[in-house]
Every structure is written in structure tokens, then in C-alpha cells.
Design an enzyme around this catalytic site. Structure first.
Site, PDB file in Angstrom:
ATOM      1  CG  ASP A 402      -0.066  43.253 -14.883  1.00  0.00           C
ATOM      2  OD1 ASP A 402      -1.132  43.110 -15.499  1.00  0.00           O
ATOM      3  OD2 ASP A 402       1.018  42.793 -15.296  1.00  0.00           O
ATOM      4  CG  HIS A 459      -1.791  40.682 -17.996  1.00  0.00           C
ATOM      5  ND1 HIS A 459      -0.795  41.426 -17.389  1.00  0.00           N
ATOM      6  CD2 HIS A 459      -1.231  40.162 -19.115  1.00  0.00           C
ATOM      7  CE1 HIS A 459       0.304  41.365 -18.119  1.00  0.00           C
ATOM      8  NE2 HIS A 459       0.075  40.605 -19.166  1.00  0.00           N
ATOM      9  CB  SER A 657       2.752  39.502 -20.172  1.00  0.00           C
ATOM     10  OG  SER A 657       2.420  40.830 -20.446  1.00  0.00           O
TER      11      SER A 657
END
Length: 737
Positions: A402, A459, A657
Site C-alpha cells: 500500500d 490509505h 479498499s
């Protein structure tokens, strides 16, 4: 049809690594479970770990440990993607030679030292060579320091970067064997002169190494790493060198400089154009490279433009790809596409905030972990934690590929669940951290003005928090799905996304089958090879061949790969890595257990997991039904006082996600209880517990979902295939009958 794999019922229950026999007394169980949290001990002894008033937990926590961001949003559908939005790195090409001999497991070589003579041991397998264009060649004849600057080894975190003379043929095969010799002459050697003015001979045959000398060069690997680690055979290196010859010939044909990176995995990355002579890792002496371009609907190689020098860098790249593909020497040749994370980024629309005064601690706001009897869209973690008496095991490893991790987060900085990761972002402009690949997986932020994103997503931290990167049961913040597993952060996405070539390497490194290299060129292996890899990113494209190659390599070693379905409300067959083979593809559900309006759908979807919908509040708690997890945020709220807080460490987000890490956490819990289960058995066990979905949970207005099939009841409503059912750990029963 999904068939549940059979497994033996054990007479012992594993709790946090301790075996508890059925006849153990409560006091003995407490002694054996001394490393577990107090809540688990209370559960074993029959005490109620929950406070009588859930608000007490909020009041005891600091503002830092309870404030969060997130407010109800207007209904929002992302715009449908087009091929005109597909981005790639200019000049960067990913390829693999056809019929490449398979790699060799390091464990095999360690067991049979004589095999050392048949494999590539030193840095040659990971070498990068640079081919100059004619103009730079002429400059180098006058100023050899040009070559030294390009070859500076510490700038690339690789053992060798060599500028070669493309006019010199490769040495005969005998020169390459049996030792690791240079395949071509370094240009700097050709530019040096003997005292009499004659050139130094560039083809110097090195002495032949003994079997013991070559064996001694093998890295010292931990047994669990050696089982997956691979090295390259000499015949495979020769095949790569043949492919390299074709690449050099093609670069010369079009008059462009080229940089070719070989890897023991078989993947080769070719960068062409002026920037190939200015490796992206140089941030001070060279101008920033042009990061990316949008893929046109059609690309045509114009030989005339190439000949007269008017071709663009993109056209030259298209010509090189076309030539290499036509040669028939490559399994695949493709652009180095740029993937993006799958968290929904909504337009900045003013919304009147809703006053939030919940009656529960932050965990009670995490509807996504609740049992479906309490929260229809929940994933049943609470039931599994309680009934199976397991919250994870430190032997289970999950890798999150990520944007990296916020190590300063108060719920993460002291977490024992974290182990060493790696930063795989090659280009420092994308990495946003001033350097290239290294051992620091910290997320420095990913603001991307080019795409109108003016705030950092953090994120990877949100995704990792859902799996269990942070501390759970510590009286602060939120819980993770698996409290007691090992998490490896692997950074492959940065500013405006991440390159396909970097992601492919990240997948392999996370699984422990290839090494990376430190600033001195030493091999760095993942000492905690992942059992599960989470991929919460995507690209509007069918699965690239090189990505499928990387996924196949790790799943062959027993690794489970979980992929987000994507947020473009289109069939997953047009989205990667969701459309790749050998992955578990996860669509996003809301708090009702309905397929979220933004989620991709289709035959490739395996199941729905909680991904959230910030435009709904179906549980009526005054908060948006997003997924609440770890993330540095602004414009927050203290749920006790109701007052505004400028900055907090928890946030509601939505997207596939957010759905994928729920599945990764669930698989980690199953693996903790059944460590002997294979990849396919884990999948079957997970799928056997799903809650079936009704048609109404996966329909939508046909106008919003191209490719969906109208229902029989209403031609304006279309069915969006959404997999076999809802994730539900409450339906997974691993305990004794």
C-alpha cells in the site's frame, strides 16, 4: 460451487499460541494465557469484560484516543472510468523473456552445495545496465565523469549499475561460465587509457571459482525464508542476456538511450529515452523526470517521425514495445501502468455536520466487526473471537502492499504486531520521500495536485489498522480484526499512485521469494514471509501479464492474495488486480449487507465484505456507515463533549479498499486456529461460512451500471453479480463438536 475443505478436529484449543486441554481448570488457563489481554482472560474465566455503561470507556480514554473524523455525505456515484484515464510511466516497459528456465529454491541449494556451480549467486542477477544514445556517447569520450555519475551505485540501492558500450558485442558464452562475469564491457573501462595511449582490454576473463567459494557466497537465510527464497540458474541468466541483446538492438534502432534492470524473478524493466541516463533515484543533480501520461485510445508507431527525430517520448516507447512484442522472444511486454488505492475520494461538497454523542466506545461504532444479528452488514468477528477463543497468533503474517504506514500513530507506534517492511517505490518523485527503495516503509503522504487531491490519504494506515496493525484492547481508539498477528508494511504506492513494476516486486518480496538491497548492496530478505497479502489498489485494465506472473509465483508458495474489487461500478473483469487469477476478489458492502453503490461487481467477485457507505446511517447512531480505523485526520469530533477537535487519529472511510482487509483479517484468524490449512483450504473454510445474499442486496438502477443484467421483475433494475455471499466469521466453526 464452493466446497468446504475437510479438516481434523483437534482435541486442543489454541489460544494465543497456548494449548488448552478441555480438562484445564480456569486458574491454569489464566496462567497459560498470561500474554493475552485482560479482556481475553476475563472471557476464559467467565467474567464480563464489557463495562456496564459503554460510555465509561469513552470517558476514561483521552481525547486523542477517542476523537474521530467522519460525517454523513450526500449520495455519490464515482464517474465511470475510461481507457483515457489509464496512466503509465513514460518510457518504462515491463517484460519477461519467453521460455525462461524456472528459478531454484535456496533451500535446495543449501541442501546440495554442488548446485552452487549451476546458479547465479552474486549481484549479476539483479544488475542494471545503461545504454547511451550517440550524442551522449560522444560527450562521454570527452568527459568520462558522465559515466561515473550514472554508475554511482549507492544512488540505485543495487549492487551494480553499469554503463556499457552498445557497439561492443556480448562476450562468448565461455566467458560467462562458470563464474559470475560481466556480460559486457563497462564503458568507463573502455574510456580509460594505458600509458602508451592504447585502450585497456575490456574483456578480461576472471579466474574460475571453486565450488566452496561459490557456496560461501550464499546468503545466510532463516529456514522459513530459505523455503521460499529463489535464485537464478545460469541458463536463465543467459536467456535474460539474450533478451537484453534484443532490447539493446531495439534501442539502437530508434536512437534512444535505455536502462535495463534484470531480476532473478525473471521480470525485466526497460526505461528508454533521455531519462534512462538519469536514473530516477538522482534527485539533486538531474531534473525531475516526467512522471506519467494518459493512455490514448489508440497508439501508432510512426517510423517516419522516429527517423526525422520528431517522435514524442511516448511514440518512441510504443515503437519499442511493438518491436519487442513482434520479436517473439518475450512472454510479455507491456507498459509500466500506475495503480491507485481504492478508497473513495469524494468531491469537496459542504455538508452540515451532525452532532454525535454516541452511547458506545469507539469499538461500538465499528459496526463492520459486529455479528449480523446486531449489524446486518457486519462480518461476525465478535462471535469468532468469543466462540473460537482466538484473536490471532504471532506466527501468522499479513503483508499490506500500500502507501506505507504512519508509524507515529498513537495506536501503532508501540504495537508488537509490526515487523520490518520495505519501501518499494523506485521513483523518488512518486515516493515523495527524497529517495528510492529502502528499508523505511513510512508513509510520507501522497498529495497529488495533478489529480486534484490536495490532502494525504494515509490509505495504508487505515487498511493496516483494520487488519490489526495497531494495539487492540488498550483503552484507546479502535480495534483491529486480528489483534495478535504480525503485519509487514510494504510501500509500493506514493504520490499519484504506484508503478506496476514496483508492485510486482513488492508482491514477491512480501512473500519472501526475492530479496531487496540496502544502500551497500547487501541482500535484504523479508524475514517474516507473508501467509496473506492484501492488495487494496487497482487499475481500469484487465490483469497485466507481469502482475499475474508475480501473483502466480507467490500463490505457488502457498500465499493467499486478497484484492479489492475496485470502486468504478463496472464489472471486475475490466479491473486489476481484481480480475487476476489466484486472488480472492472482495466487493464492498454497506451496514445493511447490500452491495455498495460504488463497488465493482461481476463473475470475478468472490464475496462481499464491509466497505462502508458514507452517505448512509442505517444503524441510526448519528455517524456515517463508513469503516472506522486508524488514520490521521482533520476536522474531528470528541464524541464525549461533542466539541470540535482540529486533529485526530481515527476516521470513517469507504471503498473496496476497506472491504479487502476485513477478508485478510478473517483469513489470519482462521490461519491462527488452523495453522496447517493450505491456501485453498483457508479459502474453502472462509467461503463455507458466508451468509447468502438475496437478489435485492445486489441490484441497482441499470443506467448506473453498464454491463449489468436487468432483473425479471423490473427492466430498469439490474443485477450486479456480487459473489457467493457476505463475509461472516460467525458462520465459520472450527471448534470441537
Amino acid at each position: 460451487m464452493t466446497v468446504r475443505a475437510g479438516f481434523k478436529t483437534l482435541s486442543l484449543v489454541l489460544i494465543g499460541g497456548f494449548a488448552l486441554a478441555a480438562c484445564d481448570q480456569p486458574e491454569e488457563r489464566v496462567d497459560r494465557a498470561g500474554q493475552l489481554g485482560q479482556a481475553v482472560i476475563d472471557q476464559i474465566t467467565g467474567k464480563d469484560a464489557r463495562p456496564s455503561d459503554p460510555r465509561d470507556a469513552l470517558k476514561r480514554a483521552s481525547v486523542e484516543g477517542r476523537a474521530f473524523a467522519g460525517k454523513l455525505q450526500p449520495t455519490f456515484l464515482p464517474t465511470l472510468p475510461t481507457t483515457g484515464e489509464r496512466r503509465f510511466a513514460i518510457g518504462s516497459i515491463v517484460a519477461k523473456p519467453r521460455d525462461l528456465p524456472p528459478p531454484v529454491a535456496m533451500a535446495e541449494v543449501m541442501a546440495a552445495p554442488e548446485m552452487a556451480m549451476e546458479i547465479v549467486i552474486d549481484e549479476e542477477a539483479e544488475s542494471r545496465i545503461v545504454i547511451l544514445d550517440e550524442a551522449t556517447m560522444a560527450e562521454a569520450e570527452v568527459s568520462p565523469e558522465i559515466i561515473e555519475r550514472i554508475e554511482r551505485p549507492q544512488a540505485l540501492n543495487r549492487k551494480r549499475v553499469t554503463v556499457i558500450d552498445p557497439r561492443v558485442e556480448a562476450p562468448p558464452k565461455a566467458i560467462l561460465e562458470p563464474g559470475p562475469n560481466l556480460p559486457r564491457a563497462p564503458l568507463r573501462d573502455r574510456l580509460r587509457r594505458n600509458p602508451d595511449g592504447s585502450s585497456i582490454d575490456e574483456l578480461q576473463v576472471k579466474r574460475v571459482e571453486t565450488q566452496q567459494e561459490r557456496y560461501d557466497k550464499l546468503p545466510q537465510l532463516k529456514p522459513q525464508v530459505a523455503q521460499r527464497a529463489i535464485t537464478m540458474r545460469q541458463d536463465a541468466l543467459e536467456r535474460q542476456l539474450q533478451a537484453e541483446d534484443r532490447m539493446i538492438e531495439t534501442a539502437r534502432k530508434y536512437g534512444v538511450a535505455a536502462s535495463i534492470q534484470r531480476s532473478r524473478s525473471g521480470q525485466m524493466v526497460i526505461e528508454i529515452g533521455a531519462d534512462a541516463m538519469k536514473p530516477t533515484q538522482f534527485t539533486g543533480e538531474f531534473s525531475p523526470r516526467q512522471l506519467s501520461a494518459i493512455e490514448a485510445e489508440e497508439t501508432v508507431c510512426d517510423q517516419g517521425a522516429i527517423a526525422d527525430g520528431t517522435a514524442s517520448a511516448i511514440m518512441a516507447m510504443d515503437c519499442v514495445i511493438e518491436d519487442l512484442q513482434a520479436s517473439g522472444e518475450f512472454e510479455y511486454v507491456e507498459k509500466d501502468y500506475i495503480f491507485e488505492h481504492q478508497m473513495i475520494r469524494r468531491p469537496d461538497t459542504p455538508v452540515t455536520p451532525v452532532a454525535i454523542t454516541p452511547n458506545d466506545p469507539l469499538f461500538s461504532l465499528q459496526w463492520h466487526y459486529q455479528n449480523q444479528s446486531d449489524s446486518p452488514g457486519g462480518a461476525g468477528f465478535v462471535d469468532f473471537w468469543t466462540r473460537e477463543a482466538v484473536q490471532g497468533a504471532p506466527e501468522v503474517v499479513v503483508a499490506v502492499i500500500d502507501t506505507g504506514l504512519d508509524y507515529s500513530h498513537p495506536d501503532i507506534k508501540n504495537s508488537p504486531n509490526l515487523v520490518a517492511g520495505w519501501d518499494m517505490v523506485t521513483d523518488p518523485d512518486v515516493g515523495n520521500d527524497g529517495d528510492s527503495r529502502d528499508g523505511d516503509a513510512t508513509d510520507p503522504g501522497d498529495i497529488c495536485p495533478e489529480k486534484g487531491r490536495m490532502e494525504n490519504s494515509w490509505h495504508g494506515t487505515h487498511v493496516a489498522g483494520t487488519i490489526g496493525a495497531g494495539l487492540t484492547d488498550n483503552g484507546q481508539g479502535v480495534a483491529g480484526g486480528a489483534w495478535n498477528v504480525k503485519l509487514v508494511p510494504v510501500r509500493a504506492l506514493g504520490k499519484c499512485g504506484g508503478r506496476l513494476s514496483d508492485i510486482n516486486d513488492a508482491i514477491r518480496w512480501a512473500a519472501g521469494i526475492i530479496p531487496e538491497f540496502d544502500a551497500l548492496g547487501n541482500e535484504v530478505w523479508n524475514d517474516n514471509p507473508a501467509h496473506i497479502i492484501n492488495l487494496s489498489f487497482g487499475l481500469f485494465k484487465t490483469c497485466p501479464a507481469s502482475m499475474q506472473d508475480a501473483i502466480n509465483a507467490v500463490t505457488a508458495e502457498g500465499v493467499t492474495v486478497v484484492a479489492a474489487a475496485g470502486n468504478n461500478r463496472i464489472p471486475t473483469q475490466f479491473f486489476a488486480p481484481a480480475s487476476c487469477q489466484n486472488v480472492i476478489t472482495v466487493a464492498s458492502g454497506d451496514a445493511r449487507g447490500y452491495l455498495a453503490p460504488y463497488s465493482n461487481y461481476g463473475s470475478a467477485v468472490d464475496l462481499i465484505a464491509p466497505g462502508g457507505d458514507l452517505s448512509r446511517d442505517d444503524n441510526g447512531d448519528g455517524n456515517p456507515d463508513g469503516v472506522l480505523s486508524t488514520k490521521l485526520s482533520e476536522n474531528c469530533l470528541d464524541p464525549v463533549s461533542g466539541s470540535a477537535v482540529a486533529q485526530c487519529y481515527y476516521s470513517y472511510e469507504e471503498g473496496t479498499s476497506m472491504a479487502a482487509p476485513h477478508v485478510s483479517a478473517a483469513l489470519a484468524l482462521i490461519k491462527a486456529k488452523r495453522p496447517d490449512q493450505t491456501r485453498l483450504e483457508l479459502f474453502d473454510t472462509l467461503m463455507a461460512g458466508l451468509t447468502p445474499v438475496a437478489e435485492v442486496q445486489c441490484i441497482g438502477e441499470c443506467i448506473n451500471y453498464p454491463g449489468a443484467v436487468p432483473t425479471e421483475a423490473d427492466e430498469n433494475l439490474c443485477l450486479r453479480p456480487c459473489g457467493a455471499g457476505l463475509l461472516n466469521l460467525a458462520g465459520v466453526n472450527l471448534s470441537e463438536d
